[in-house]
Design an enzyme around this catalytic site. Structure first.
Site, PDB file in Angstrom:
ATOM      1  N   SER A  67      63.337  24.455  43.672  1.00 16.35           N
ATOM      2  CA  SER A  67      62.341  24.008  44.555  1.00 16.35           C
ATOM      3  C   SER A  67      61.937  22.703  44.339  1.00 16.35           C
ATOM      4  O   SER A  67      60.919  22.221  45.179  1.00 16.35           O
ATOM      5  CB  SER A  67      61.156  24.969  44.397  1.00 16.35           C
ATOM      6  OG  SER A  67      61.459  26.096  45.007  1.00 16.35           O
ATOM      7  N   VAL A  68      62.115  21.960  43.348  1.00 18.20           N
ATOM      8  CA  VAL A  68      61.960  20.415  43.413  1.00 18.20           C
ATOM      9  C   VAL A  68      62.543  19.731  44.982  1.00 18.20           C
ATOM     10  O   VAL A  68      61.966  18.785  45.230  1.00 18.20           O
ATOM     11  CB  VAL A  68      62.689  19.771  42.193  1.00 18.20           C
ATOM     12  CG1 VAL A  68      62.767  18.271  42.409  1.00 18.20           C
ATOM     13  CG2 VAL A  68      61.976  20.255  40.966  1.00 18.20           C
TER      14      VAL A  68
END
Length: 369
Positions: A67-68
């Site tokens: 999710s970065v």
């Protein structure tokens, strides 16, 4: 102590020392970068890319940052907003007419960016294989009714946010979010980050390793998701598949290293430009930290603050990924701390990213004085 490769300023010795400790504690591998004023003051890596510890982590090793990736997709939206091509206050349906179905005429672009659109998952469930079919995933969201009145509550859009923001990028530019990112962000900056990894880079990828004692069926489940999420939870084996690498899912399918993450997000930390490359105006950067929501997140089950596409943490912004990767951006000190790893830990026990952010603080403060 584990051997750490790379370079770092003497003010930042705590950062490679912290990474070495993680490796000594049993992590396979990872990389850390600290950028100040768009320049690396820490660029280090260590460990191995495989569970057998037979392949050393290299300078150009890539890993899925989960999710970065959302911060990369959000940056694309901010670039378009800065150009006047995407209005955060406009209804999503202005750009994506089909999205107005099922009571969503009032859903704004800013709602999608801030996880307040009421579409945290697909209902009825989406099969994992359908995540690789862009038309199916987006058309299903366009037809779906929101779970709550948009803008009134937040619930982490773990995978859906990438398709929602990504489809806005596609409708506005005619390009997939991965292509837009490559041509308008990563390319100009020279950043080795990919949303949709070409086959020629496969040999550089460090496969994701589950927490010790787990196998490749270990799955992602937010703490507030309950026992029956709409869509099947992603497993480690899914993230290590060729289909996942090629798909470039813009919420969780980005591949890079700490250096590339920090380089890209330095644009946000440094008023919109890195070196001679300008991506945003200063006002365009400030949009990221405009608070959209603060309170209990319905999915994560904890208090969150959301800006436009970024989590807010005091004066900083950023986000983390499943498995431990993290980016933290501090415009006041014009700094970025990025950490990526192939070694998962149980989420409740994983403080590695924050430990590295803290390890970098003394050096960042020393550079400011």
């Amino acid at each position: 102590m584990a051997d750490i490769q790379g370079t770092y300023d003497d003010l930042f010795t705590a950062v490679p020392g912290t990474l070495a400790r993680f490796l000594d504690e049993g992590d396979a591998g990872g990389s850390v970068a600290v950028f100040v004023d768009g320049q690396p003051v820490v660029d280090v890596w260590g460990g191995h890319t495989d569970a057998d510890r037979s392949r050393p982590w290299q300078r150009d090793t890539l890993v899925n940052v989960w999710s970065v990736t959302k911060t990369m997709t959000a940056l694309c939206a901010l670039v378009l907003a800065d150009r006047g091509a995407l209005d955060p206050d406009a209804p999503v349906a202005r750009y994506w007419p089909e999205f107005a179905a099922a009571g969503k005429k009032g859903v704004l672009v800013r709602h999608v960016l801030a996880h307040t659109a009421g579409l945290p998952d697909w209902d009825p469930p989406l099969d994992i294989s359908e995540l690789y079919d862009w038309a199916t995933a987006t058309s299903r969201l366009a037809a779906q009714a929101p779970e709550w009145e948009p803008g009134t509550a937040a619930g982490y859009h773990s995978l859906t946010q990438g398709f929602l923001v990504g489809e806005l990028v596609r409708r506005v530019t005619g390009r997939t979010p991965g292509t837009f990112f490559a041509e308008e962000v990563a390319g100009p900056l020279g950043a080795d980050f990919h949303m949709g990894l070409p086959e020629e880079h496969d040999a550089r990828v460090a496969p994701v390793l589950p927490p010790h004692g787990r196998d490749e069926d270990y799955a992602a489940r937010p703490p507030g998701a309950g026992t029956a999420p709409h869509t099947a939870a992603l497993r480690v084996r899914d993230g290590n598949s060729t289909a996942w690498r090629r798909a470039g899912t813009p919420a969780a399918g980005g591949f890079g290293n700490a250096r590339s993450v920090a380089l890209v997000q330095s644009a946000l930390a440094c008023g919109g430009s890195v070196g001679a490359t300008r991506l945003l105006s200063r006002a365009g950067c400030d949009r990221a930290r405009e608070e959209q929501f603060e309170g209990e997140d319905r999915v994560l089950g904890m208090t969150t603050r959301w800006g436009l596409g970024y989590g807010l943490f005091g004066s900083s912004c950023g986000w983390g990924g499943w498995g431990g990767s993290l980016v933290m951006i501090e415009p006041e000190s014009r700094s970025v701390v990025a950490y990526v790893t192939n070694q998962m830990r149980e989420p409740a026990e994983d403080t590695r990213g924050l430990e590295l952010v803290m390890a970098a603080q003394d050096g960042i403060e020393a550079l400011r004085t």
